[in-house]
Enzyme design. Structure first.
Site, PDB file in Angstrom:
ATOM      1  N   HIS A  97       0.826  -1.205   0.000  1.00 31.28           N
ATOM      2  CA  HIS A  97       0.000   0.000   0.000  1.00 31.28           C
ATOM      3  C   HIS A  97       0.866   1.264   0.000  1.00 31.28           C
ATOM      4  O   HIS A  97       2.036   1.248   0.397  1.00 31.28           O
ATOM      5  CB  HIS A  97      -0.915   0.018   1.223  1.00 31.28           C
ATOM      6  CG  HIS A  97      -0.162   0.065   2.525  1.00 31.28           C
ATOM      7  ND1 HIS A  97       0.367   1.236   3.047  1.00 31.28           N
ATOM      8  CD2 HIS A  97       0.178  -0.916   3.390  1.00 31.28           C
ATOM      9  CE1 HIS A  97       0.971   0.973   4.184  1.00 31.28           C
ATOM     10  NE2 HIS A  97       0.888  -0.334   4.423  1.00 31.28           N
TER      11      HIS A  97
ATOM     12  N   ARG B 175      -5.927   1.303   4.193  1.00 33.55           N
ATOM     13  CA  ARG B 175      -4.777   1.766   3.418  1.00 33.55           C
ATOM     14  C   ARG B 175      -4.493   0.852   2.228  1.00 33.55           C
ATOM     15  O   ARG B 175      -4.045   1.306   1.176  1.00 33.55           O
ATOM     16  CB  ARG B 175      -3.543   1.929   4.304  1.00 33.55           C
ATOM     17  CG  ARG B 175      -3.087   0.693   5.077  1.00 33.55           C
ATOM     18  CD  ARG B 175      -2.096   1.105   6.169  1.00 33.55           C
ATOM     19  NE  ARG B 175      -1.470   0.013   6.883  1.00 33.55           N
ATOM     20  CZ  ARG B 175      -1.988  -0.552   7.976  1.00 33.55           C
ATOM     21  NH1 ARG B 175      -3.161  -0.151   8.447  1.00 33.55           N
ATOM     22  NH2 ARG B 175      -1.330  -1.521   8.600  1.00 33.55           N
TER      23      ARG B 175
ATOM     24  N   HIS C  61       0.688  -5.517   2.900  1.00 34.79           N
ATOM     25  CA  HIS C  61       1.529  -4.762   3.817  1.00 34.79           C
ATOM     26  C   HIS C  61       2.920  -5.376   3.865  1.00 34.79           C
ATOM     27  O   HIS C  61       3.123  -6.511   3.452  1.00 34.79           O
ATOM     28  CB  HIS C  61       0.889  -4.765   5.202  1.00 34.79           C
ATOM     29  CG  HIS C  61      -0.557  -4.374   5.167  1.00 34.79           C
ATOM     30  ND1 HIS C  61      -0.993  -3.099   5.394  1.00 34.79           N
ATOM     31  CD2 HIS C  61      -1.681  -5.097   4.877  1.00 34.79           C
ATOM     32  CE1 HIS C  61      -2.313  -3.038   5.265  1.00 34.79           C
ATOM     33  NE2 HIS C  61      -2.751  -4.246   4.952  1.00 34.79           N
TER      34      HIS C  61
ATOM     35  N   GLU D 262      -1.751  -6.762   7.770  1.00 31.70           N
ATOM     36  CA  GLU D 262      -0.390  -6.614   8.296  1.00 31.70           C
ATOM     37  C   GLU D 262      -0.224  -7.467   9.548  1.00 31.70           C
ATOM     38  O   GLU D 262      -1.209  -7.871  10.192  1.00 31.70           O
ATOM     39  CB  GLU D 262      -0.131  -5.129   8.598  1.00 31.70           C
ATOM     40  CG  GLU D 262       1.218  -4.807   9.239  1.00 31.70           C
ATOM     41  CD  GLU D 262       2.416  -5.225   8.399  1.00 31.70           C
ATOM     42  OE1 GLU D 262       2.565  -6.448   8.162  1.00 31.70           O
ATOM     43  OE2 GLU D 262       3.205  -4.356   8.012  1.00 31.70           O
TER      44      GLU D 262
END
Length: 203
Positions: free
Chosen positions: A7, A58, A161, A85
Protein backbone atom coordinates in the site's frame (compact mmCIF):
# COMPACT_ATOMS: atom_id res chain seq x y z
CA UNK A 1 0.33 -13.22 -13.76
CA UNK A 2 0.68 -12.01 -10.19
CA UNK A 3 1.42 -8.47 -9.01
CA UNK A 4 2.25 -7.82 -5.35
CA UNK A 5 1.93 -4.21 -4.17
CA UNK A 6 2.56 -2.69 -0.79
CA UNK A 7 0.00 0.00 0.00
CA UNK A 8 0.94 3.64 -0.37
CA UNK A 9 2.28 5.69 2.53
CA UNK A 10 -0.16 5.87 5.45
CA UNK A 11 -0.46 8.58 8.06
CA UNK A 12 1.33 6.34 10.56
CA UNK A 13 4.08 5.46 8.10
CA UNK A 14 4.65 9.19 7.87
CA UNK A 15 4.88 9.54 11.65
CA UNK A 16 7.02 6.37 12.01
CA UNK A 17 4.54 4.46 14.15
CA UNK A 18 3.96 0.74 14.49
CA UNK A 19 0.65 0.37 12.68
CA UNK A 20 -0.22 -3.31 12.46
CA UNK A 21 -3.99 -3.77 12.45
CA UNK A 22 -4.81 -0.14 13.31
CA UNK A 23 -6.90 1.19 10.42
CA UNK A 24 -5.27 4.42 9.27
CA UNK A 25 -5.71 6.19 5.90
CA UNK A 26 -3.26 7.02 3.15
CA UNK A 27 -1.48 10.34 3.04
CA UNK A 28 -1.57 12.42 -0.14
CA UNK A 29 1.91 11.03 -0.82
CA UNK A 30 0.50 7.53 -0.46
CA UNK A 31 -2.36 8.26 -2.81
CA UNK A 32 0.16 9.53 -5.33
CA UNK A 33 2.26 6.37 -4.93
CA UNK A 34 -0.81 4.24 -5.64
CA UNK A 35 -1.66 6.22 -8.76
CA UNK A 36 1.94 5.95 -9.95
CA UNK A 37 1.85 2.16 -9.64
CA UNK A 38 -1.44 2.10 -11.54
CA UNK A 39 0.02 4.16 -14.37
CA UNK A 40 3.15 1.99 -14.41
CA UNK A 41 1.08 -1.18 -14.74
CA UNK A 42 -1.22 0.33 -17.36
CA UNK A 43 1.75 1.52 -19.39
CA UNK A 44 3.03 -2.05 -19.55
CA UNK A 45 -0.32 -3.50 -20.51
CA UNK A 46 -0.77 -5.15 -17.11
CA UNK A 47 -4.44 -4.82 -16.20
CA UNK A 48 -5.68 -6.71 -13.12
CA UNK A 49 -8.64 -9.02 -13.64
CA UNK A 50 -8.88 -9.98 -9.95
CA UNK A 51 -7.86 -8.01 -6.85
CA UNK A 52 -6.99 -9.42 -3.43
CA UNK A 53 -6.62 -6.95 -0.56
CA UNK A 54 -6.34 -6.91 3.19
CA UNK A 55 -9.29 -5.59 5.19
CA UNK A 56 -7.38 -2.42 6.12
CA UNK A 57 -8.31 0.84 4.45
CA UNK A 58 -4.78 1.77 3.42
CA UNK A 59 -4.61 -1.38 1.27
CA UNK A 60 -8.19 -1.14 0.01
CA UNK A 61 -7.73 2.51 -1.02
CA UNK A 62 -4.46 1.70 -2.77
CA UNK A 63 -6.16 -1.08 -4.74
CA UNK A 64 -8.98 1.20 -5.89
CA UNK A 65 -6.59 3.96 -6.96
CA UNK A 66 -4.53 1.43 -8.95
CA UNK A 67 -7.64 0.07 -10.66
CA UNK A 68 -8.73 3.58 -11.61
CA UNK A 69 -5.38 4.29 -13.27
CA UNK A 70 -5.48 0.92 -15.05
CA UNK A 71 -8.95 1.72 -16.43
CA UNK A 72 -10.06 -1.58 -14.91
CA UNK A 73 -13.81 -1.70 -14.30
CA UNK A 74 -16.01 -4.26 -12.55
CA UNK A 75 -13.00 -6.20 -11.29
CA UNK A 76 -13.83 -8.78 -8.57
CA UNK A 77 -12.25 -7.84 -5.23
CA UNK A 78 -11.52 -10.29 -2.42
CA UNK A 79 -10.86 -8.63 0.94
CA UNK A 80 -9.41 -10.92 3.60
CA UNK A 81 -7.85 -10.59 7.03
CA UNK A 82 -5.33 -13.23 5.97
CA UNK A 83 -3.59 -10.42 4.03
CA UNK A 84 -3.65 -8.00 6.98
CA UNK A 85 -0.39 -6.61 8.30
CA UNK A 86 1.32 -8.40 11.15
CA UNK A 87 -0.41 -7.55 14.44
CA UNK A 88 2.20 -5.65 16.42
CA UNK A 89 0.56 -6.19 19.81
CA UNK A 90 1.39 -3.60 22.47
CA UNK A 91 3.71 -1.80 20.03
CA UNK A 92 0.80 -0.62 17.88
CA UNK A 93 0.54 3.17 18.02
CA UNK A 94 4.03 3.64 19.45
CA UNK A 95 6.67 5.49 17.48
CA UNK A 96 9.83 3.51 16.86
CA UNK A 97 11.82 5.97 18.95
CA UNK A 98 9.42 5.57 21.91
CA UNK A 99 9.66 1.79 21.58
CA UNK A 100 13.46 2.00 21.67
CA UNK A 101 13.34 4.10 24.84
CA UNK A 102 10.99 1.64 26.51
CA UNK A 103 12.39 -1.70 25.33
CA UNK A 104 15.89 -0.97 24.01
CA UNK A 105 17.19 -0.73 20.46
CA UNK A 106 18.39 -4.35 20.29
CA UNK A 107 15.02 -5.78 21.32
CA UNK A 108 13.06 -3.53 18.95
CA UNK A 109 15.39 -4.58 16.12
CA UNK A 110 14.70 -8.25 16.92
CA UNK A 111 10.94 -7.64 16.78
CA UNK A 112 11.25 -5.84 13.45
CA UNK A 113 13.96 -7.83 11.63
CA UNK A 114 14.92 -10.67 13.93
CA UNK A 115 13.94 -14.37 13.99
CA UNK A 116 10.63 -15.06 12.23
CA UNK A 117 9.20 -16.60 15.42
CA UNK A 118 9.95 -13.49 17.53
CA UNK A 119 6.67 -12.06 18.87
CA UNK A 120 6.20 -8.51 20.15
CA UNK A 121 4.65 -7.98 23.60
CA UNK A 122 0.92 -8.68 23.37
CA UNK A 123 -1.76 -6.04 23.76
CA UNK A 124 -4.47 -6.04 26.44
CA UNK A 125 -6.41 -8.63 24.45
CA UNK A 126 -3.43 -10.97 24.23
CA UNK A 127 -2.80 -10.27 20.54
CA UNK A 128 0.55 -9.97 18.80
CA UNK A 129 2.04 -11.86 15.86
CA UNK A 130 5.42 -13.11 14.76
CA UNK A 131 6.22 -13.40 11.07
CA UNK A 132 5.76 -17.15 11.44
CA UNK A 133 2.21 -16.51 12.70
CA UNK A 134 1.52 -14.39 9.61
CA UNK A 135 2.89 -17.15 7.38
CA UNK A 136 0.62 -19.71 9.07
CA UNK A 137 -2.54 -17.64 8.61
CA UNK A 138 -1.71 -17.04 4.95
CA UNK A 139 -1.60 -20.75 4.12
CA UNK A 140 -5.33 -21.28 3.43
CA UNK A 141 -5.50 -18.04 1.41
CA UNK A 142 -2.59 -19.10 -0.83
CA UNK A 143 -3.98 -22.58 -1.48
CA UNK A 144 -7.68 -21.71 -1.73
CA UNK A 145 -7.67 -18.26 -3.33
CA UNK A 146 -4.34 -17.09 -4.76
CA UNK A 147 -3.04 -20.12 -6.64
CA UNK A 148 -6.43 -21.07 -8.12
CA UNK A 149 -6.90 -17.51 -9.45
CA UNK A 150 -3.48 -17.49 -11.11
CA UNK A 151 -3.94 -20.99 -12.51
CA UNK A 152 -7.27 -19.89 -14.00
CA UNK A 153 -5.36 -17.32 -16.06
CA UNK A 154 -6.19 -14.19 -14.08
CA UNK A 155 -3.87 -11.24 -13.64
CA UNK A 156 -4.05 -11.06 -9.85
CA UNK A 157 -3.27 -7.83 -8.03
CA UNK A 158 -2.49 -8.40 -4.34
CA UNK A 159 -2.37 -5.24 -2.21
CA UNK A 160 -1.10 -5.84 1.28
CA UNK A 161 1.53 -4.76 3.82
CA UNK A 162 5.27 -5.05 4.30
CA UNK A 163 5.41 -8.03 6.65
CA UNK A 164 2.48 -9.87 5.06
CA UNK A 165 4.10 -9.47 1.65
CA UNK A 166 7.45 -10.69 2.99
CA UNK A 167 5.81 -13.96 3.94
CA UNK A 168 4.17 -14.24 0.51
CA UNK A 169 7.50 -13.54 -1.18
CA UNK A 170 9.10 -16.25 0.94
CA UNK A 171 6.55 -18.78 -0.32
CA UNK A 172 6.76 -17.64 -3.92
CA UNK A 173 10.54 -17.34 -4.19
CA UNK A 174 11.66 -19.99 -1.71
CA UNK A 175 13.88 -17.67 0.33
CA UNK A 176 15.09 -18.67 3.79
CA UNK A 177 13.90 -17.32 7.13
CA UNK A 178 17.20 -15.46 7.44
CA UNK A 179 16.86 -13.85 4.00
CA UNK A 180 13.19 -12.92 4.18
CA UNK A 181 13.62 -10.43 7.03
CA UNK A 182 16.10 -8.45 4.91
CA UNK A 183 13.69 -7.95 2.00
CA UNK A 184 12.69 -4.31 1.69
CA UNK A 185 9.27 -3.49 0.25
CA UNK A 186 8.81 0.30 0.12
CA UNK A 187 5.34 1.82 0.16
CA UNK A 188 3.89 1.95 -3.31
CA UNK A 189 6.30 -0.66 -4.67
CA UNK A 190 5.31 -3.54 -7.01
CA UNK A 191 6.73 -7.04 -7.50
CA UNK A 192 5.61 -8.85 -10.68
CA UNK A 193 5.58 -12.61 -11.33
CA UNK A 194 4.74 -13.45 -14.92
CA UNK A 195 4.82 -17.25 -14.91
CA UNK A 196 2.92 -19.86 -12.93
CA UNK A 197 6.22 -21.69 -12.45
CA UNK A 198 7.32 -18.77 -10.28
CA UNK A 199 4.56 -19.76 -7.87
CA UNK A 200 5.43 -23.44 -7.86
CA UNK A 201 9.08 -23.15 -6.88
CA UNK A 202 8.03 -23.94 -3.33
CA UNK A 203 6.08 -27.19 -2.96
Amino acid sequence: MLVLVRHGESTWNASDRFTGWVDVPLTEVGRGEARTIGRWLHGRGIVPTVVHSSLLVRARSTAQLILAECRARSVPVLETARLNERHYGALQGMTRSDAVVRFGAEQVARWRRGPVDERPPTDEDGRGESLADVRLRQGPYIEDELLPAVEAGHTVLVVSHSNALRMLVQRLEGVSDEEVVTIELPTGAARVYDRISDLRRVG
